[in-house]
Scaffold this active site. Structure first.
Site, PDB file in Angstrom:
ATOM      1  N   GLU A   1     -11.218   3.346   6.018  1.00 34.71           N
ATOM      2  CA  GLU A   1     -10.661   4.257   6.605  1.00 34.71           C
ATOM      3  C   GLU A   1     -10.973   4.995   7.100  1.00 34.71           C
ATOM      4  OE1 GLU A   1      -8.397   6.942   3.665  1.00 34.71           O
ATOM      5  OE2 GLU A   1      -6.583   7.359   4.681  1.00 34.71           O
TER       6      GLU A   1
ATOM      7  N   HIS B   1       0.716  -1.228   0.209  1.00 40.79           N
ATOM      8  CA  HIS B   1       0.070  -0.126   0.118  1.00 40.79           C
ATOM      9  C   HIS B   1       1.071   1.202  -0.138  1.00 40.79           C
ATOM     10  CE1 HIS B   1      -3.825   2.100   1.971  1.00 40.79           C
ATOM     11  NE2 HIS B   1      -3.005   3.140   1.116  1.00 40.79           N
TER      12      HIS B   1
ATOM     13  N   ASP C   1       1.626   3.635   3.369  1.00 43.07           N
ATOM     14  CA  ASP C   1       0.544   4.212   2.305  1.00 43.07           C
ATOM     15  C   ASP C   1       1.303   5.845   1.308  1.00 43.07           C
ATOM     16  OD1 ASP C   1      -2.055   5.360   1.655  1.00 43.07           O
ATOM     17  OD2 ASP C   1      -2.601   6.082   3.426  1.00 43.07           O
TER      18      ASP C   1
ATOM     19  N   HIS D   1      -9.375   1.401  -1.239  1.00 47.70           N
ATOM     20  CA  HIS D   1      -9.734   1.449  -0.248  1.00 47.70           C
ATOM     21  C   HIS D   1     -11.429   1.318   0.424  1.00 47.70           C
ATOM     22  CE1 HIS D   1      -6.171   3.119  -1.593  1.00 47.70           C
ATOM     23  NE2 HIS D   1      -5.603   4.103  -0.241  1.00 47.70           N
TER      24      HIS D   1
HETATM   25  N1  HPA Z   1      -7.233   7.358   1.206  1.00 52.06           N
HETATM   26  C1  HPA Z   1      -8.271   7.466  -0.326  1.00 52.06           C
HETATM   27  N2  HPA Z   1      -6.806   8.315  -1.173  1.00 52.06           N
HETATM   28  C2  HPA Z   1      -5.333   7.779  -0.704  1.00 52.06           C
HETATM   29  C3  HPA Z   1      -4.701   7.790   0.585  1.00 52.06           C
HETATM   30  C4  HPA Z   1      -5.395   7.443   1.018  1.00 52.06           C
HETATM   31  O1  HPA Z   1      -4.244   7.079   2.436  1.00 52.06           O
HETATM   32  N3  HPA Z   1      -3.635   8.132  -0.046  1.00 52.06           N
HETATM   33  C5  HPA Z   1      -3.041   8.913  -0.893  1.00 52.06           C
HETATM   34  N4  HPA Z   1      -4.488   8.987  -1.734  1.00 52.06           N
HETATM   35 ZN    ZN Z   2      -3.834   4.721   0.682  1.00 48.69          ZN
END
Ligand code: HPA
Ligand code: ZN
Length: 343
Positions: A201, A18, A279, A198
């Site tokens: 989160e 990731h 990330d 994703h």
């Molecule tokens: N979340 C969503 N979009 C993103 C992220 C993330 O952590 N990093 C880069 N684009």
């Molecule tokens: Zn991400």
């Protein structure tokens, strides 16, 4: 005498699953590229840029992150960015990475699709040749844009599809559920691409259900909020779905208040296939090894836990079975040598 934790982590063979390549743009390189391309930045110094990296949520970060990506103009810029990341990964003991990029961030400012794609692919090849680090590329759709825009991106990507292992879904999560992209993700799957999203989160457990049931994902990126739902957690365990968890990102974007509250240990204890990743390391204060180390220190992860994270990074990768087995055997050999004091 056994090695200290940082040394143990650096020597542990591991993959990163990731990583947004645009999120590895360090302020120093941002300045260099701005000068190279004669682009004005709203900051005068590297320190001023770093000072702006105080985020209270995902959108705060995204606003700055999309602005920073504006300095990336040429294939060479993307190749330099990519190679800079792989040098960091290599120094951290990373041997494989599956990296995201956002074509729409670049095509929406008038750049041909080929510039970012060719530049990143060239950087990946250079990393393989010069560092022996392997990698795969995943193109991500920006979920704050429409599904129609994602279809247009897929059309532009046609000549590259044999060089992309999969597609992903990123950007602002809340209000843009996976179901918004059901049709385009189906089209991607029909073209042989693996599916990432994703989910969980900032978004609720329902988004993780949608990623599983509507998109049929091969991997979930983040997934933290799945833990709010015991039935969903059980399902993720039973399905053996890999979660690409990003502790320092979670801390920077206030998904957790303190690393001591991070769910990584709980995820491992529940039998979830969690992995540890960076990330957007230039923005969140640490590359792969730093994510392992700070999480281990905050949560008291054992060397067994860390080895599990490393094994999960290979078993959850999109490598072939023989390559997965080779890397996992290397983890096992390293752990055995480390326990007997020979490394
Ligand atoms: N979340 C969503 N979009 C993103 C992220 C993330 O952590 N990093 C880069 N684009
Ligand atoms: Zn991400």
């Amino acid at each position: 005498m056994s090695t200290d934790l940082a040394t143990f982590i650096r020597g542990l063979p591991k993959a990163e699953l990731h990583l947004h390549i645009e999120g590895s743009l360090e302020p120093e390189l941002m300045f260099e590229l701005a000068q190279r391309n004669r682009i004005a930045l709203p900051f005068d110094t590297v320190e001023a840029i770093r000072a702006a990296y105080a985020f209270s949520n995902l959108q705060d970060f995204l606003d700055i992150y999309y602005q920073g990506a504006g300095v990336l103009q040429t294939e060479r810029d993307f190749q330099d960015l990519t190679m800079a990341y792989f040098r960091r990964l290599h120094a951290d003991g990373g041997v494989h990475a599956e990296i995201f990029y956002d074509p729409q961030t670049h095509t929406d400012r008038g750049q041909p699709f080929s510039v970012a794609a060719d530049g990143i692919l060239a950087g990946m090849q250079q990393a393989e040749d010069e560092l022996g680090v392997s990698s795969k590329l995943i193109m991500s759709f920006l979920r704050h844009l429409s599904e129609e825009a994602a279809f247009e991106t897929l059309k532009q990507a046609e000549p590259y599809l044999d060089r992309f292992v999969g597609v992903g879904l990123d950007s602002g999560e809340v209000g843009h559920p996976p179901s918004k992209f059901a049709n385009v993700m189906k089209a991607c799957r029909e073209r042989g691409l693996l599916i990432n999203a994703h989910a969980g989160e900032e978004g609720p457990p329902e988004y993780v259900y949608e990623a599983l049931d509507i998109l049929g994902v091969d991997r979930i990126d983040h997934g933290n909020r799945a833990l709010e739902d015991p039935a969903l957690t059980r399902r993720l365990v039973d399905m053996g779905i890999t979660l690409t968890v990003c502790p320092l990102s979670n801390l920077s974007l206030c998904v957790v208040r303190d690393l001591k509250d991070h769910p990584m240990k709980r995820m491992l204890d529940l039998g979830l296939k969690a992995t540890c990743n960076s990330d957007d390391p230039a923005y969140f204060g640490g590359y792969l090894a730093e994510n392992y180390l700070r999480t281990a220190e905050a949560l008291g992860l054992t060397r067994d836990d860390l080895a599990t994270l490393a094994r999960n990074s290979f078993s959850g990768s999109f490598l072939g079975e023989a390559e997965k087995a080779k890397h996992i055997a290397a983890v096992d050999a390293y752990v055995a040598a480390s326990a007997s004091g020979t490394v």
